[in-house]
Design a protein around this motif. Structure first.
Motif, PDB file in Angstrom:
ATOM      1  N   THR A   1       0.847  -1.192   0.000  1.00  9.86           N
ATOM      2  CA  THR A   1       0.000   0.000   0.000  1.00  9.86           C
ATOM      3  C   THR A   1       0.881   1.239   0.000  1.00  9.86           C
ATOM      4  OG1 THR A   1      -1.795  -1.093   1.210  1.00  9.86           O
ATOM      5  CG2 THR A   1      -1.737   1.318   1.264  1.00  9.86           C
ATOM      6  N   ALA A   2       0.619   2.143  -0.940  1.00 10.87           N
ATOM      7  CA  ALA A   2       1.369   3.391  -1.038  1.00 10.87           C
ATOM      8  C   ALA A   2       0.448   4.563  -0.714  1.00 10.87           C
ATOM      9  CB  ALA A   2       1.950   3.558  -2.438  1.00 10.87           C
ATOM     10  N   LEU A   3       0.963   5.501   0.084  1.00  7.37           N
ATOM     11  CA  LEU A   3       0.235   6.725   0.393  1.00  7.37           C
ATOM     12  C   LEU A   3       0.892   7.886  -0.331  1.00  7.37           C
ATOM     13  CD1 LEU A   3      -1.669   8.648   1.959  1.00  7.37           C
ATOM     14  CD2 LEU A   3      -0.026   8.539   3.866  1.00  7.37           C
ATOM     15  N   ILE A   4       0.098   8.607  -1.125  1.00  3.89           N
ATOM     16  CA  ILE A   4       0.576   9.800  -1.816  1.00  3.89           C
ATOM     17  C   ILE A   4       0.090  11.027  -1.047  1.00  3.89           C
ATOM     18  CG2 ILE A   4       0.509  11.154  -3.948  1.00  3.89           C
ATOM     19  CD1 ILE A   4      -0.138   8.531  -5.446  1.00  3.89           C
ATOM     20  N   ILE A   5       1.029  11.864  -0.583  1.00  2.14           N
ATOM     21  CA  ILE A   5       0.669  13.126   0.074  1.00  2.14           C
ATOM     22  C   ILE A   5       1.124  14.244  -0.852  1.00  2.14           C
ATOM     23  CG2 ILE A   5       0.835  14.510   2.169  1.00  2.14           C
ATOM     24  CD1 ILE A   5       1.726  12.042   3.691  1.00  2.14           C
ATOM     25  N   GLU A   6       0.206  14.795  -1.599  1.00  3.22           N
ATOM     26  CA  GLU A   6       0.521  15.743  -2.674  1.00  3.22           C
ATOM     27  C   GLU A   6      -0.701  16.614  -2.935  1.00  3.22           C
ATOM     28  OE1 GLU A   6       1.786  17.969  -5.203  1.00  3.22           O
ATOM     29  OE2 GLU A   6       3.299  16.355  -5.234  1.00  3.22           O
TER      30      GLU A   6
ATOM     31  N   THR B   1      -4.610   8.435  -1.015  1.00  5.80           N
ATOM     32  CA  THR B   1      -4.074   9.765  -1.269  1.00  5.80           C
ATOM     33  C   THR B   1      -4.521  10.770  -0.210  1.00  5.80           C
ATOM     34  OG1 THR B   1      -5.935  10.454  -2.676  1.00  5.80           O
ATOM     35  CG2 THR B   1      -4.101   9.315  -3.757  1.00  5.80           C
ATOM     36  N   ALA B   2      -3.723  11.825  -0.062  1.00  9.05           N
ATOM     37  CA  ALA B   2      -4.048  12.947   0.820  1.00  9.05           C
ATOM     38  C   ALA B   2      -3.530  14.211   0.163  1.00  9.05           C
ATOM     39  CB  ALA B   2      -3.405  12.753   2.193  1.00  9.05           C
ATOM     40  N   ASP B   3      -4.291  15.319   0.267  1.00  9.53           N
ATOM     41  CA  ASP B   3      -3.863  16.566  -0.361  1.00  9.53           C
ATOM     42  C   ASP B   3      -3.400  17.601   0.659  1.00  9.53           C
ATOM     43  OD1 ASP B   3      -6.255  17.293   0.784  1.00  9.53           O
ATOM     44  OD2 ASP B   3      -7.270  17.774  -1.115  1.00  9.53           O
ATOM     45  N   SER B   4      -3.168  17.154   1.897  1.00  9.78           N
ATOM     46  CA  SER B   4      -2.645  18.058   2.928  1.00  9.78           C
ATOM     47  C   SER B   4      -1.794  17.263   3.900  1.00  9.78           C
ATOM     48  CB  SER B   4      -3.786  18.746   3.688  1.00  9.78           C
ATOM     49  OG  SER B   4      -4.491  17.819   4.503  1.00  9.78           O
ATOM     50  N   GLY B   5      -0.929  17.967   4.627  1.00  3.49           N
ATOM     51  CA  GLY B   5      -0.072  17.295   5.586  1.00  3.49           C
ATOM     52  C   GLY B   5      -0.854  16.687   6.732  1.00  3.49           C
ATOM     53  N   LYS B   6      -1.847  17.399   7.217  1.00  2.00           N
ATOM     54  CA  LYS B   6      -2.638  16.920   8.346  1.00  2.00           C
ATOM     55  C   LYS B   6      -3.372  15.628   8.011  1.00  2.00           C
ATOM     56  CE  LYS B   6      -6.071  18.436  11.749  1.00  2.00           C
ATOM     57  NZ  LYS B   6      -6.953  19.555  12.194  1.00  2.00           N
ATOM     58  N   SER B   7      -4.021  15.598   6.851  1.00  6.90           N
ATOM     59  CA  SER B   7      -4.736  14.375   6.461  1.00  6.90           C
ATOM     60  C   SER B   7      -3.746  13.251   6.163  1.00  6.90           C
ATOM     61  CB  SER B   7      -5.627  14.638   5.248  1.00  6.90           C
ATOM     62  OG  SER B   7      -4.873  15.111   4.144  1.00  6.90           O
ATOM     63  N   GLY B   8      -2.565  13.607   5.637  1.00  2.13           N
ATOM     64  CA  GLY B   8      -1.545  12.591   5.370  1.00  2.13           C
ATOM     65  C   GLY B   8      -1.054  11.932   6.637  1.00  2.13           C
ATOM     66  N   LEU B   9      -0.775  12.734   7.666  1.00  2.00           N
ATOM     67  CA  LEU B   9      -0.328  12.185   8.944  1.00  2.00           C
ATOM     68  C   LEU B   9      -1.397  11.272   9.547  1.00  2.00           C
ATOM     69  CD1 LEU B   9       1.432  15.269  10.582  1.00  2.00           C
ATOM     70  CD2 LEU B   9       2.501  13.078   9.995  1.00  2.00           C
TER      71      LEU B   9
ATOM     72  N   LEU C   1       4.822   8.599  -0.422  1.00  2.00           N
ATOM     73  CA  LEU C   1       5.353   9.512  -1.426  1.00  2.00           C
ATOM     74  C   LEU C   1       4.929  10.908  -0.985  1.00  2.00           C
ATOM     75  CD1 LEU C   1       4.312   7.381  -4.504  1.00  2.00           C
ATOM     76  CD2 LEU C   1       6.642   7.722  -3.685  1.00  2.00           C
ATOM     77  N   LEU C   2       5.895  11.743  -0.626  1.00  2.85           N
ATOM     78  CA  LEU C   2       5.612  12.981   0.083  1.00  2.85           C
ATOM     79  C   LEU C   2       6.103  14.227  -0.653  1.00  2.85           C
ATOM     80  CD1 LEU C   2       4.825  14.525   2.747  1.00  2.85           C
ATOM     81  CD2 LEU C   2       7.166  14.022   3.539  1.00  2.85           C
ATOM     82  N   ASP C   3       5.184  15.156  -0.891  1.00  4.93           N
ATOM     83  CA  ASP C   3       5.553  16.469  -1.415  1.00  4.93           C
ATOM     84  C   ASP C   3       5.991  17.344  -0.239  1.00  4.93           C
ATOM     85  OD1 ASP C   3       5.816  18.742  -2.996  1.00  4.93           O
ATOM     86  OD2 ASP C   3       3.695  19.267  -2.797  1.00  4.93           O
ATOM     87  N   LEU C   4       7.032  18.152  -0.428  1.00 11.36           N
ATOM     88  CA  LEU C   4       7.492  19.027   0.649  1.00 11.36           C
ATOM     89  C   LEU C   4       6.649  20.294   0.763  1.00 11.36           C
ATOM     90  CD1 LEU C   4      11.403  18.871   0.404  1.00 11.36           C
ATOM     91  CD2 LEU C   4       9.885  17.567   1.906  1.00 11.36           C
ATOM     92  N   GLY C   5       6.169  20.802  -0.381  1.00 15.71           N
ATOM     93  CA  GLY C   5       5.456  22.079  -0.383  1.00 15.71           C
ATOM     94  C   GLY C   5       3.961  21.935  -0.218  1.00 15.71           C
ATOM     95  N   LEU C   6       3.533  21.422   0.922  1.00 11.08           N
ATOM     96  CA  LEU C   6       2.113  21.238   1.191  1.00 11.08           C
ATOM     97  C   LEU C   6       1.493  22.534   1.722  1.00 11.08           C
ATOM     98  CD1 LEU C   6       2.442  17.731   2.854  1.00 11.08           C
ATOM     99  CD2 LEU C   6       1.494  18.215   0.591  1.00 11.08           C
ATOM    100  N   PRO C   7       0.170  22.687   1.604  1.00 13.02           N
ATOM    101  CA  PRO C   7      -0.461  23.946   1.991  1.00 13.02           C
ATOM    102  C   PRO C   7      -0.493  24.218   3.492  1.00 13.02           C
ATOM    103  CG  PRO C   7      -2.122  22.336   1.350  1.00 13.02           C
ATOM    104  CD  PRO C   7      -0.801  21.748   0.990  1.00 13.02           C
TER     105      PRO C   7
END
Length: 239
Positions: free
Chosen positions: A7-12, A34-42, A54-60
């Motif tokens: 299972t892969a989680l995309i935070i982007e 998938t998650a489109d914010s840091g809070k939901s990703g955590l 898979l983590l984007d650094l520039g989250l809102p």
């Protein structure tokens, strides 16, 4: 082909990037959330326990580096940073905080999947209950037996110093991943070693003279300028 059980989680927060990775992962047999914010990703990391992030650094809402720091307090789940930040210092910071790899946007499917395989292989190899834990490293005629502490190239044993062996073994256990200068030096010389990487570069020059046909054009250990070194991916496939 990877097992569908991964299972892969995309935070982007960029939908086009998320959709691209989602398609690539699903076509290779992964389950994806998938998650489109840091809070939901955590929240998803703690509730779903993914095999890979898979983590984007520039989250809102939360800087990606803060997420890495938080996650590393309780899990060693592989984290691959997907970022538009190309500065060497940004890469080193994310890797030293605990990211397993760093991919700069834009990128293609082959690179993405290769980095994922390398991170999952490392995660499995570090599990002492896994057959990968003691399985030798093999790549293009180079063979490293971790149990016997022996390195063979094209059928001939290569004699390395103790320090040289520790460097190569550390990179081989993390094959396919970029390892920062500080991570290598800490592993080889201890956590309180100097920040000056000259001794590492001297040892690497000696290693390349012994295992590379052309040290100026290496085929086994590559330099990530300003960041560290990456060893060519182990040819063993994930089971």
């Amino acid at each position: 082909m990877p097992t569908p059980n991964y299972t892969a989680l995309i935070i982007e927060d960029e939908k086009n990037i998320t959709d691209f990775m989602l398609k690539a992962l699903k076509s290779n047999g992964y389950r994806v959330i998938t998650a489109d914010s840091g809070k939901s990703g955590l929240s998803l990391i703690s509730s779903q326990c993914p095999d890979l992030v898979l983590l984007d650094l520039g989250l809102p809402d939360i800087d990606g580096n803060d997420i890495i720091t938080s996650v590393r307090e309780w899990t060693s789940c592989p984290i691959i940073v997907i970022s538009a930040r190309t500065n060497e210092r940004d890469k080193v910071t994310a890797l030293d905080l605990g990211a397993d790899d760093y991919i700069t946007k834009p990128f293609g499917t082959p690179e993405l999947m290769a980095r994922i395989r390398a991170s999952l292989r490392h995660s499995n190899r570090m599990d002492s209950n896994s057959a990968l834990y003691i399985r030798p490293y093999k790549c293009k005629g180079l063979y490293l037996d971790f149990e016997k502490r022996m390195i063979v190239l094209d059928g001939e044993e290569i004699h390395l110093t103790q320090v040289e062996y520790k460097i190569v073994a550390f990179l081989a256990r993390n094959s396919g991943k970029v390892m920062t200068y500080s991570a290598i030096m800490s592993n080889v010389w201890g956590p309180y070693t100097s920040d000056n990487n000259r001794i590492l570069r001297v040892n690497m020059a000696n290693i390349r003279r012994k295992i590379e046909k052309n040290p100026s054009q290496p085929q086994f250990i590559f330099t990530e300028v300003g960041v560290g070194y990456r060893m060519r991916e182990d040819e063993n496939e994930l089971c």
